[in-house]
Design a protein around this motif. Structure first.
Motif, PDB file in Angstrom:
ATOM      1  N   ILE A  41       0.861  -1.179   0.000  1.00 52.33           N
ATOM      2  CA  ILE A  41       0.000   0.000   0.000  1.00 52.33           C
ATOM      3  C   ILE A  41       0.894   1.225   0.000  1.00 52.33           C
ATOM      4  N   VAL A  42       0.719   2.080  -0.993  1.00 55.83           N
ATOM      5  CA  VAL A  42       1.575   3.240  -1.198  1.00 55.83           C
ATOM      6  C   VAL A  42       0.695   4.457  -1.458  1.00 55.83           C
ATOM      7  N   PRO A  43       1.250   5.674  -1.339  1.00 54.53           N
ATOM      8  CA  PRO A  43       0.450   6.865  -1.627  1.00 54.53           C
ATOM      9  C   PRO A  43       0.007   6.889  -3.083  1.00 54.53           C
ATOM     10  N   ALA A  44      -1.189   7.382  -3.323  1.00 58.80           N
ATOM     11  CA  ALA A  44      -1.732   7.443  -4.677  1.00 58.80           C
ATOM     12  C   ALA A  44      -1.200   8.681  -5.399  1.00 58.80           C
ATOM     13  N   PRO A  45      -0.464   8.505  -6.517  1.00 55.35           N
ATOM     14  CA  PRO A  45      -0.018   9.667  -7.298  1.00 55.35           C
ATOM     15  C   PRO A  45      -1.226  10.377  -7.914  1.00 55.35           C
ATOM     16  N   PRO A  46      -1.064  11.630  -8.283  1.00 52.58           N
ATOM     17  CA  PRO A  46      -2.175  12.349  -8.916  1.00 52.58           C
ATOM     18  C   PRO A  46      -2.626  11.656 -10.200  1.00 52.58           C
ATOM     19  N   ASN A  47      -3.928  11.544 -10.350  1.00 51.55           N
ATOM     20  CA  ASN A  47      -4.541  10.975 -11.561  1.00 51.55           C
ATOM     21  C   ASN A  47      -4.105   9.545 -11.841  1.00 51.55           C
ATOM     22  N   HIS A  48      -3.734   8.833 -10.788  1.00 55.14           N
ATOM     23  CA  HIS A  48      -3.265   7.456 -10.978  1.00 55.14           C
ATOM     24  C   HIS A  48      -4.453   6.524 -11.195  1.00 55.14           C
ATOM     25  N   VAL A  49      -4.308   5.586 -12.131  1.00 54.00           N
ATOM     26  CA  VAL A  49      -5.356   4.618 -12.429  1.00 54.00           C
ATOM     27  C   VAL A  49      -4.802   3.224 -12.179  1.00 54.00           C
ATOM     28  N   VAL A  50      -5.538   2.401 -11.435  1.00 58.55           N
ATOM     29  CA  VAL A  50      -5.101   1.056 -11.122  1.00 58.55           C
ATOM     30  C   VAL A  50      -6.319   0.132 -11.112  1.00 58.55           C
ATOM     31  N   ASP A  51      -6.086  -1.165 -11.321  1.00 56.83           N
ATOM     32  CA  ASP A  51      -7.191  -2.114 -11.419  1.00 56.83           C
ATOM     33  C   ASP A  51      -7.842  -2.422 -10.078  1.00 56.83           C
ATOM     34  N   ASP A  52      -7.118  -2.197  -8.975  1.00 59.72           N
ATOM     35  CA  ASP A  52      -7.676  -2.495  -7.661  1.00 59.72           C
ATOM     36  C   ASP A  52      -8.947  -1.665  -7.450  1.00 59.72           C
ATOM     37  N   PRO A  53     -10.078  -2.311  -7.146  1.00 64.02           N
ATOM     38  CA  PRO A  53     -11.331  -1.557  -6.971  1.00 64.02           C
ATOM     39  C   PRO A  53     -11.390  -0.786  -5.658  1.00 64.02           C
ATOM     40  N   ASN A  54     -10.409  -0.995  -4.775  1.00 59.70           N
ATOM     41  CA  ASN A  54     -10.444  -0.352  -3.465  1.00 59.70           C
ATOM     42  C   ASN A  54      -9.414   0.759  -3.349  1.00 59.70           C
ATOM     43  N   GLN A  55      -9.647   1.648  -2.411  1.00 63.27           N
ATOM     44  CA  GLN A  55      -8.687   2.665  -2.023  1.00 63.27           C
ATOM     45  C   GLN A  55      -8.474   2.555  -0.521  1.00 63.27           C
ATOM     46  N   TYR A  56      -7.327   3.065  -0.045  1.00 61.47           N
ATOM     47  CA  TYR A  56      -6.942   2.852   1.340  1.00 61.47           C
ATOM     48  C   TYR A  56      -6.468   4.155   1.966  1.00 61.47           C
ATOM     49  N   LYS A  57      -6.581   4.225   3.280  1.00 61.66           N
ATOM     50  CA  LYS A  57      -6.016   5.342   4.016  1.00 61.66           C
ATOM     51  C   LYS A  57      -5.815   4.919   5.462  1.00 61.66           C
ATOM     52  N   ALA A  58      -5.055   5.721   6.193  1.00 61.45           N
ATOM     53  CA  ALA A  58      -4.836   5.484   7.619  1.00 61.45           C
ATOM     54  C   ALA A  58      -5.288   6.714   8.378  1.00 61.45           C
ATOM     55  N   ASP A  59      -6.165   6.533   9.344  1.00 59.97           N
ATOM     56  CA  ASP A  59      -6.648   7.620  10.185  1.00 59.97           C
ATOM     57  C   ASP A  59      -6.048   7.500  11.575  1.00 59.97           C
ATOM     58  N   LEU A  60      -5.880   8.639  12.245  1.00 61.01           N
ATOM     59  CA  LEU A  60      -5.498   8.600  13.640  1.00 61.01           C
ATOM     60  C   LEU A  60      -6.541   7.807  14.430  1.00 61.01           C
ATOM     61  N   GLN A  61      -6.089   7.073  15.415  1.00 61.87           N
ATOM     62  CA  GLN A  61      -7.000   6.194  16.137  1.00 61.87           C
ATOM     63  C   GLN A  61      -8.195   6.940  16.722  1.00 61.87           C
ATOM     64  N   CYS A  62      -7.973   8.095  17.278  1.00 66.30           N
ATOM     65  CA  CYS A  62      -9.048   8.825  17.952  1.00 66.30           C
ATOM     66  C   CYS A  62      -9.586   9.988  17.123  1.00 66.30           C
ATOM     67  N   GLN A  63      -9.288  10.010  15.850  1.00 66.75           N
ATOM     68  CA  GLN A  63      -9.714  11.123  15.009  1.00 66.75           C
ATOM     69  C   GLN A  63     -11.216  11.058  14.744  1.00 66.75           C
ATOM     70  N   VAL A  64     -11.886  12.209  14.882  1.00 65.89           N
ATOM     71  CA  VAL A  64     -13.313  12.289  14.588  1.00 65.89           C
ATOM     72  C   VAL A  64     -13.594  13.160  13.380  1.00 65.89           C
ATOM     73  N   ASP A  65     -12.706  14.085  13.075  1.00 66.10           N
ATOM     74  CA  ASP A  65     -12.753  14.819  11.811  1.00 66.10           C
ATOM     75  C   ASP A  65     -11.344  15.320  11.521  1.00 66.10           C
ATOM     76  N   ASP A  66     -11.189  16.151  10.501  1.00 69.48           N
ATOM     77  CA  ASP A  66      -9.847  16.527  10.059  1.00 69.48           C
ATOM     78  C   ASP A  66      -9.041  17.246  11.129  1.00 69.48           C
ATOM     79  N   ASP A  67      -9.701  17.950  12.036  1.00 68.53           N
ATOM     80  CA  ASP A  67      -8.975  18.803  12.980  1.00 68.53           C
ATOM     81  C   ASP A  67      -9.244  18.466  14.444  1.00 68.53           C
ATOM     82  N   ALA A  68      -9.913  17.370  14.724  1.00 68.14           N
ATOM     83  CA  ALA A  68     -10.291  17.113  16.112  1.00 68.14           C
ATOM     84  C   ALA A  68     -10.127  15.646  16.461  1.00 68.14           C
ATOM     85  N   LEU A  69      -9.835  15.427  17.741  1.00 69.15           N
ATOM     86  CA  LEU A  69      -9.741  14.089  18.294  1.00 69.15           C
ATOM     87  C   LEU A  69     -10.813  13.916  19.370  1.00 69.15           C
TER      88      LEU A  69
END
Length: 296
Positions: A41-69
């Protein structure tokens, strides 16, 4: 490196606090992709196209939105202490997955090995994961993987022109290693076998490991048996091919590119010739007749 805030402002009524992470740190909520060649699992380059139907990310464990825990979550966060003296603490994260085809998808937890939060280390995990992927095959091949146990029936002596049953017994193995300061879990699974009979002939690679026969069945043909065509002592051996998977800090389980081959110690098989003779003497009448136990 994500640096946790040392102090928090008074909590709002919704029990949230400012995330307080430095702008120079990584963005753990960035989108990730699964590299089809490395399986990483690697960062997605801009406009990258791949056959994998899924996308991935990692969130902070206690994150509730972009700026708050979530303040109530913080005391129970996974602890990510430095893995070595002078090292940096890790960041507790939860891997997320979502269909790539859906706009503004609902992200769900990726079912990792521990089905819970895990730790990311280093200043730039988005750079670290491809570095691990680049070396994982060589590290896999350097593991102390136990090769198959090799057995021949009959052994150590067998007969010229007869079926000698040969089989391998290998097991799946697991390893916990540290690569670039990260906790990596590796599983090695036997998938193929190459038998070398010591007389210039071999079998494989084949997925067939074979199996034992009862003594009454010795001499029967099996999928891994072999017939020696000359007498003598021969070094019998087997090389087992293993495939592997790995996960970094409890993240997604990914395939290791390529395979590893691990040879078992060879064992000597002595091939003898059997001789059959017919005798006219009756050993009951003449116990010392030719061919009789008491005879010459």
């Amino acid at each position: 490196m994500l640096t946790p805030p040392t102090t928090f402002a008074a909590a709002n009524s919704d029990e949230r606090v400012s995330a307080g992470y430095q702008q120079s740190g990584i963005d753990v909520s960035a989108n990730w992709i699964r590299d089809l060649q490395s399986g990483e699992i690697v960062p997605a380059p801009p406009n990258h196209v791949v056959d994998d139907p899924n996308q991935y990310k990692a969130d902070l464990q206690c994150q509730v939105d972009d700026d708050a825990l979530d303040k109530k979550c913080l005391p129970g966060q996974v602890q990510c202490p430095p893995r070595e003296s002078g090292g940096s603490s890790g960041t507790p994260v939860i891997w997320k997955v979502a269909p790539k085809s859906i706009s503004n998808p609902t992200w769900t937890d990726w079912k990792s090995g521990n089905n819970g939060p895990s730790c990311l280390y280093e200043q730039k995990p988005e750079d670290l994961l491809p570095r691990i992927a680049a070396r994982i095959t060589n590290d896999f091949r350097a593991l102390p993987i136990k090769p198959a146990d090799l057995t021949a029936q009959p052994s150590p002596h067998t007969l010229l022109g007869a079926e000698t049953n040969i089989y391998a017994d290998a097991i799946e193995q697991q390893f916990a290693v540290t690569i670039l300061g990260q906790q990596v879990h590796i599983e090695a699974t036997p998938v193929e076998y190459t038998y070398t009979y010591g007389d210039g002939k071999s079998l494989g690679p084949t997925p067939v490991a074979g199996g034992p026969l009862s003594q009454e069945e010795w001499g029967q043909k099996t999928r891994t048996s072999y017939v020696y065509q000359q007498t003598g002592d021969f070094p019998l051996s087997v090389t087992t091919t293993f495939r592997g998977t790995y996960s970094v800090n409890g993240g997604p389980n990914l395939p290791i590119p390529g395979t590893g081959q691990f040879a078992s110690p060879s064992q000597k098989v002595s091939v003898w010739r059997s001789i059959t003779r017919n005798y006219a003497d009756n050993c009951i009448v003449n116990p010392r007749g030719e061919g009789c136990p008491g005879g010459p």
